[in-house]
Design a protein around this motif. Structure first.
Motif, short mmCIF file in Angstrom:
data_model
loop_
_atom_site.label_atom_id
_atom_site.label_comp_id
_atom_site.label_asym_id
_atom_site.label_seq_id
_atom_site.Cartn_x
_atom_site.Cartn_y
_atom_site.Cartn_z
N MET A 5 0.83 -1.21 0.00
CA MET A 5 0.00 0.00 0.00
C MET A 5 0.86 1.26 0.00
O MET A 5 0.36 2.36 -0.24
N VAL A 6 2.14 1.11 0.31
CA VAL A 6 3.06 2.24 0.33
C VAL A 6 4.28 1.89 -0.53
O VAL A 6 4.82 0.79 -0.42
N GLN A 7 4.69 2.82 -1.35
CA GLN A 7 5.92 2.65 -2.12
C GLN A 7 7.08 3.18 -1.29
O GLN A 7 7.19 4.37 -1.07
N LEU A 8 7.90 2.28 -0.81
CA LEU A 8 8.99 2.70 0.06
C LEU A 8 10.11 3.37 -0.72
O LEU A 8 10.37 3.00 -1.86
N LEU B 84 21.18 6.60 4.07
CA LEU B 84 20.42 5.90 5.10
C LEU B 84 19.56 6.87 5.90
O LEU B 84 18.42 6.55 6.26
N GLN B 85 20.09 8.04 6.18
CA GLN B 85 19.31 9.04 6.90
C GLN B 85 18.12 9.51 6.06
O GLN B 85 17.00 9.64 6.56
N LYS B 86 18.35 9.76 4.78
CA LYS B 86 17.27 10.18 3.90
C LYS B 86 16.17 9.12 3.85
O LYS B 86 14.98 9.43 3.85
N PHE B 87 16.57 7.86 3.80
CA PHE B 87 15.61 6.75 3.79
C PHE B 87 14.73 6.80 5.04
O PHE B 87 13.50 6.71 4.95
N LEU B 88 15.35 6.94 6.21
CA LEU B 88 14.57 6.98 7.45
C LEU B 88 13.68 8.21 7.50
O LEU B 88 12.52 8.13 7.94
N GLU B 89 14.18 9.35 7.08
CA GLU B 89 13.38 10.56 7.09
C GLU B 89 12.12 10.39 6.25
O GLU B 89 11.03 10.84 6.64
N GLN B 90 12.24 9.71 5.13
CA GLN B 90 11.09 9.55 4.25
C GLN B 90 10.08 8.55 4.79
O GLN B 90 8.87 8.79 4.73
N ILE B 91 10.54 7.45 5.35
CA ILE B 91 9.57 6.47 5.85
C ILE B 91 8.88 6.98 7.11
O ILE B 91 7.73 6.59 7.39
N LEU B 92 9.53 7.86 7.85
CA LEU B 92 8.91 8.39 9.06
C LEU B 92 7.83 9.43 8.76
O LEU B 92 7.18 9.93 9.66
#
Length: 217
Positions: free
Chosen positions: A72-75, A100-108
């Motif tokens: 339901m979400v495009q990670l 890695l930081q950008k990845f976490l910022e987006q999923i949060l």
């Protein structure tokens, strides 16, 4: 149109920093990174935390979140795996850390992903990925909330506690305050707020808040 006020604004600030080489033995080594989290979001029972994770654990997290979200979400993507990645190449390490930081910022920023217990245990517990899976499946003697709360950092008791933080700390300092990870994390939070790089969850609906809250218990 929803009004935006200080009372409804919730912030999640996350940093990936302090890469360190860890040696399994003489021949095998890897790099892990410190993940610092500072938040006032109702999605998190713990408002300040610090854990260390390696790249392969981020890969596991992305796969788990994608599966649990039922597509339901495009990670967002992780920084790509580089077959020529070197533990001695500072530029490669820095680029991966930023990715890695950008990845976490987006999923949060996703209320759906914030309700996932795997994400909370990844960010705020010392559990290995296999133990995270066991905990979420109910195969451990402790709950998700217990694993988070007993991961080594206490909560601050009041806002006054946060005002005594020294912002001069760095990872190489030997001062007593700098050895306390809570002080370092708050210092990062203040600095990041000034750069307006926080993740703003303004406008999250009550239904989404309820979903978030249930995911961290």
């Amino acid at each position: 149109m929803r009004g935006e006020t200080e009372s409804t604004r919730q912030v999640i600030s996350v940093w990936v920093r302090d890469p360190r080489i860890q040696k399994n033995d003489f021949w095998h080594a890897y790099i892990d990174y410190e993940i610092c989290l500072h938040t006032d979001s109702v999605c998190f029972t713990k408002k300040i935390s610090s854990v260390r994770r390696r790249y392969s654990e981020f890969v596991w997290l992305r796969q788990k979140l994608q599966a649990n979200s039922m597509l339901m979400v495009q990670l967002p993507e992780l920084p790509p795996k580089n077959p020529f990645f070197s533990l001695n190449n500072a530029q490669q390490i820095t680029e991966r850390m930023k990715g890695l930081q950008k990845f976490l910022e987006q999923i949060l920023q996703s209320p759906l992903l914030l309700s996932d217990s795997c994400l909370h245990l990844f960010l705020q517990s010392q559990l290995s990925v296999s133990n995270i899976e066991a905990c979420v499946a109910g195969r451990t003697t402790y709950s998700v909330a217990q694993a988070v709360q007993h991961s080594g950092l206490r909560r601050f008791h009041s806002d006054e506690d946060l005002q005594h933080v020294s912002m001069s700390c760095d990872s190489d300092s030997d001062s007593l305050e700098c050895r306390n990870p809570e002080h370092k994390i708050k210092g990062l939070a203040i600095s990041k707020a000034k750069r307006t790089a926080s993740l703003d969850l303004t406008g999250t609906s009550p239904e989404e808040m309820l979903s978030c809250s249930s995911g961290s218990t």
